[in-house]
Design a protein around this motif. Sequence first.
Motif, PDB file in Angstrom:
ATOM      1  N   VAL A  34       0.846  -1.190   0.000  1.00  0.00           N
ATOM      2  CA  VAL A  34       0.000   0.000   0.000  1.00  0.00           C
ATOM      3  C   VAL A  34       0.886   1.247   0.000  1.00  0.00           C
ATOM      4  N   LEU A  35       0.608   2.160  -0.909  1.00  0.00           N
ATOM      5  CA  LEU A  35       1.379   3.393  -1.036  1.00  0.00           C
ATOM      6  C   LEU A  35       0.449   4.584  -0.842  1.00  0.00           C
ATOM      7  N   ALA A  36       0.836   5.508   0.028  1.00  0.00           N
ATOM      8  CA  ALA A  36       0.074   6.739   0.227  1.00  0.00           C
ATOM      9  C   ALA A  36       0.817   7.879  -0.452  1.00  0.00           C
ATOM     10  N   LEU A  37       0.082   8.675  -1.223  1.00  0.00           N
ATOM     11  CA  LEU A  37       0.746   9.750  -1.956  1.00  0.00           C
ATOM     12  C   LEU A  37      -0.200  10.925  -2.177  1.00  0.00           C
ATOM     13  N   SER A  38       0.424  12.034  -2.543  1.00  0.00           N
ATOM     14  CA  SER A  38      -0.308  13.229  -2.955  1.00  0.00           C
ATOM     15  C   SER A  38       0.246  13.636  -4.314  1.00  0.00           C
ATOM     16  N   ALA A  39      -0.644  13.811  -5.274  1.00  0.00           N
ATOM     17  CA  ALA A  39      -0.205  14.175  -6.619  1.00  0.00           C
ATOM     18  C   ALA A  39       0.129  15.656  -6.675  1.00  0.00           C
ATOM     19  N   ALA A  40       1.400  15.969  -6.958  1.00  0.00           N
ATOM     20  CA  ALA A  40       1.795  17.366  -7.108  1.00  0.00           C
ATOM     21  C   ALA A  40       1.384  17.902  -8.469  1.00  0.00           C
ATOM     22  N   GLY A  41       1.358  17.018  -9.474  1.00  0.00           N
ATOM     23  CA  GLY A  41       0.997  17.423 -10.828  1.00  0.00           C
ATOM     24  C   GLY A  41       1.266  16.290 -11.795  1.00  0.00           C
ATOM     25  N   PRO A  42       1.182  16.542 -13.086  1.00  0.00           N
ATOM     26  CA  PRO A  42       1.339  15.482 -14.082  1.00  0.00           C
ATOM     27  C   PRO A  42       2.724  14.839 -14.097  1.00  0.00           C
ATOM     28  N   GLU A  43       3.739  15.508 -13.540  1.00  0.00           N
ATOM     29  CA  GLU A  43       5.088  14.969 -13.587  1.00  0.00           C
ATOM     30  C   GLU A  43       5.614  14.511 -12.230  1.00  0.00           C
ATOM     31  N   THR A  44       5.012  14.961 -11.151  1.00  0.00           N
ATOM     32  CA  THR A  44       5.603  14.784  -9.825  1.00  0.00           C
ATOM     33  C   THR A  44       4.583  14.292  -8.809  1.00  0.00           C
ATOM     34  N   ALA A  45       5.070  13.446  -7.898  1.00  0.00           N
ATOM     35  CA  ALA A  45       4.243  12.953  -6.794  1.00  0.00           C
ATOM     36  C   ALA A  45       4.982  13.133  -5.484  1.00  0.00           C
ATOM     37  N   TYR A  46       4.194  13.300  -4.410  1.00  0.00           N
ATOM     38  CA  TYR A  46       4.746  13.301  -3.060  1.00  0.00           C
ATOM     39  C   TYR A  46       4.371  11.974  -2.411  1.00  0.00           C
ATOM     40  N   LEU A  47       5.375  11.182  -2.045  1.00  0.00           N
ATOM     41  CA  LEU A  47       5.116   9.909  -1.387  1.00  0.00           C
ATOM     42  C   LEU A  47       5.147  10.120   0.125  1.00  0.00           C
ATOM     43  N   ALA A  48       4.103   9.691   0.807  1.00  0.00           N
ATOM     44  CA  ALA A  48       3.997   9.923   2.247  1.00  0.00           C
ATOM     45  C   ALA A  48       4.909   8.976   3.011  1.00  0.00           C
ATOM     46  N   ARG A  49       5.535   9.520   4.038  1.00  0.00           N
ATOM     47  CA  ARG A  49       6.315   8.701   4.964  1.00  0.00           C
ATOM     48  C   ARG A  49       5.357   8.249   6.069  1.00  0.00           C
ATOM     49  N   PRO A  50       5.008   6.965   6.117  1.00  0.00           N
ATOM     50  CA  PRO A  50       3.908   6.517   6.984  1.00  0.00           C
ATOM     51  C   PRO A  50       4.054   6.866   8.458  1.00  0.00           C
ATOM     52  N   LEU A  51       5.280   6.869   8.968  1.00  0.00           N
ATOM     53  CA  LEU A  51       5.459   7.088  10.401  1.00  0.00           C
ATOM     54  C   LEU A  51       5.213   8.535  10.813  1.00  0.00           C
ATOM     55  N   THR A  52       5.094   9.438   9.842  1.00  0.00           N
ATOM     56  CA  THR A  52       4.886  10.848  10.185  1.00  0.00           C
ATOM     57  C   THR A  52       3.418  11.265  10.086  1.00  0.00           C
ATOM     58  N   TRP A  53       2.539  10.333   9.767  1.00  0.00           N
ATOM     59  CA  TRP A  53       1.106  10.625   9.640  1.00  0.00           C
ATOM     60  C   TRP A  53       0.340   9.739  10.611  1.00  0.00           C
ATOM     61  N   PRO A  54      -0.362  10.316  11.584  1.00  0.00           N
ATOM     62  CA  PRO A  54      -1.058   9.486  12.582  1.00  0.00           C
ATOM     63  C   PRO A  54      -1.996   8.446  11.981  1.00  0.00           C
ATOM     64  N   ASP A  55      -2.728   8.802  10.916  1.00  0.00           N
ATOM     65  CA  ASP A  55      -3.668   7.828  10.346  1.00  0.00           C
ATOM     66  C   ASP A  55      -2.934   6.694   9.635  1.00  0.00           C
ATOM     67  N   LEU A  56      -1.802   6.999   8.993  1.00  0.00           N
ATOM     68  CA  LEU A  56      -1.033   5.954   8.325  1.00  0.00           C
ATOM     69  C   LEU A  56      -0.332   5.057   9.340  1.00  0.00           C
ATOM     70  N   ARG A  57       0.158   5.650  10.429  1.00  0.00           N
ATOM     71  CA  ARG A  57       0.740   4.827  11.499  1.00  0.00           C
ATOM     72  C   ARG A  57      -0.302   3.869  12.048  1.00  0.00           C
ATOM     73  N   ASP A  58      -1.522   4.353  12.179  1.00  0.00           N
ATOM     74  CA  ASP A  58      -2.605   3.509  12.682  1.00  0.00           C
ATOM     75  C   ASP A  58      -2.845   2.335  11.734  1.00  0.00           C
ATOM     76  N   LEU A  59      -2.837   2.602  10.428  1.00  0.00           N
ATOM     77  CA  LEU A  59      -2.990   1.513   9.462  1.00  0.00           C
ATOM     78  C   LEU A  59      -1.878   0.482   9.610  1.00  0.00           C
ATOM     79  N   THR A  60      -0.649   0.962   9.794  1.00  0.00           N
ATOM     80  CA  THR A  60       0.480   0.052   9.963  1.00  0.00           C
ATOM     81  C   THR A  60       0.284  -0.831  11.191  1.00  0.00           C
ATOM     82  N   GLU A  61      -0.166  -0.226  12.283  1.00  0.00           N
ATOM     83  CA  GLU A  61      -0.396  -0.988  13.513  1.00  0.00           C
ATOM     84  C   GLU A  61      -1.515  -2.010  13.353  1.00  0.00           C
ATOM     85  N   LEU A  62      -2.410  -1.770  12.404  1.00  0.00           N
ATOM     86  CA  LEU A  62      -3.494  -2.713  12.136  1.00  0.00           C
ATOM     87  C   LEU A  62      -3.105  -3.759  11.091  1.00  0.00           C
TER      88      LEU A  62
END
Length: 289
Positions: free
Chosen positions: A173-201
Amino acid sequence: MNPSNRWEFTDDRGHLTVARSHPARVVAYIQAGATLWDHGLHPLGIFGSHHDGDTPDPAKAGDLPLADMRSFGAGSAFDLDALYAAEPDLVVAVSYGGGQVYGIDPEAAKHLEEQVPVVVLDVGKDRSLDGIRDRFTALARSLRTPFEPAVADLERAEARLRAQTAGSGGPRVLALSAAGPETAYLARPLTWPDLRDLTELGVGLIDPEKGAGANWRTVDWSEAAALEPDVVLTDVRANAAPRAQLRDNAHWRAIEERARIVAWNPEAPCSHRAHARFLGTVADAVGGV
């Protein structure tokens, strides 16, 4: 001030916020307003962040009736005079650490606190998801909101997701935010409370390579596609590029063909109800791979 009518609440900065009487006219940051709405409180109005543009971001609004909700602007366009004229008796804001009010210029935030009682709750990376949720629940209860938290719904969603992720070899599972047609921001899971929660589950979130960016790693779409995710959590806030803008990128199309795409809102309401919905959506995607 009549002590019997006085309302007080200690916020996440350690500040004791005091109002002359029980607050009835509440203005809130849009995410906080959506959270309080889930507890049964109807805010007088909302404000947004520097990312939101001229109108409130529907992705952050939860079940708030935006068409009927007064907005006091966002970021540098935050209208202090209009807020004062509305005579709120409490403002609920959020912080991403350090006590800094999010979404309002520091000077405006300083003037605001000189005129109106302000509660600031921390939703940053150093807080757990259940910790954030509990603090909003405590505030809601102090405001005598009529709805009880949807604890049973959340527990069922958590149990279902644990069951879907049990065992080895689960989907990537990959969490990301689309910056635009050429670039993406990939989320670092440990820095997002909801993503950390998913990892713990038990969700197998992909952690991008180390490098610049505390919360995100900036990459081109070829690097995102090379990670071969089975499920992609895509940022649906107004500041993220919509999927329609990405369709001409072959690497994004490869991701769409391979992966299940799930809406992800990093600023979702901090309520049991909203979190249960999100976990249920992730469980659907993980179970369908």
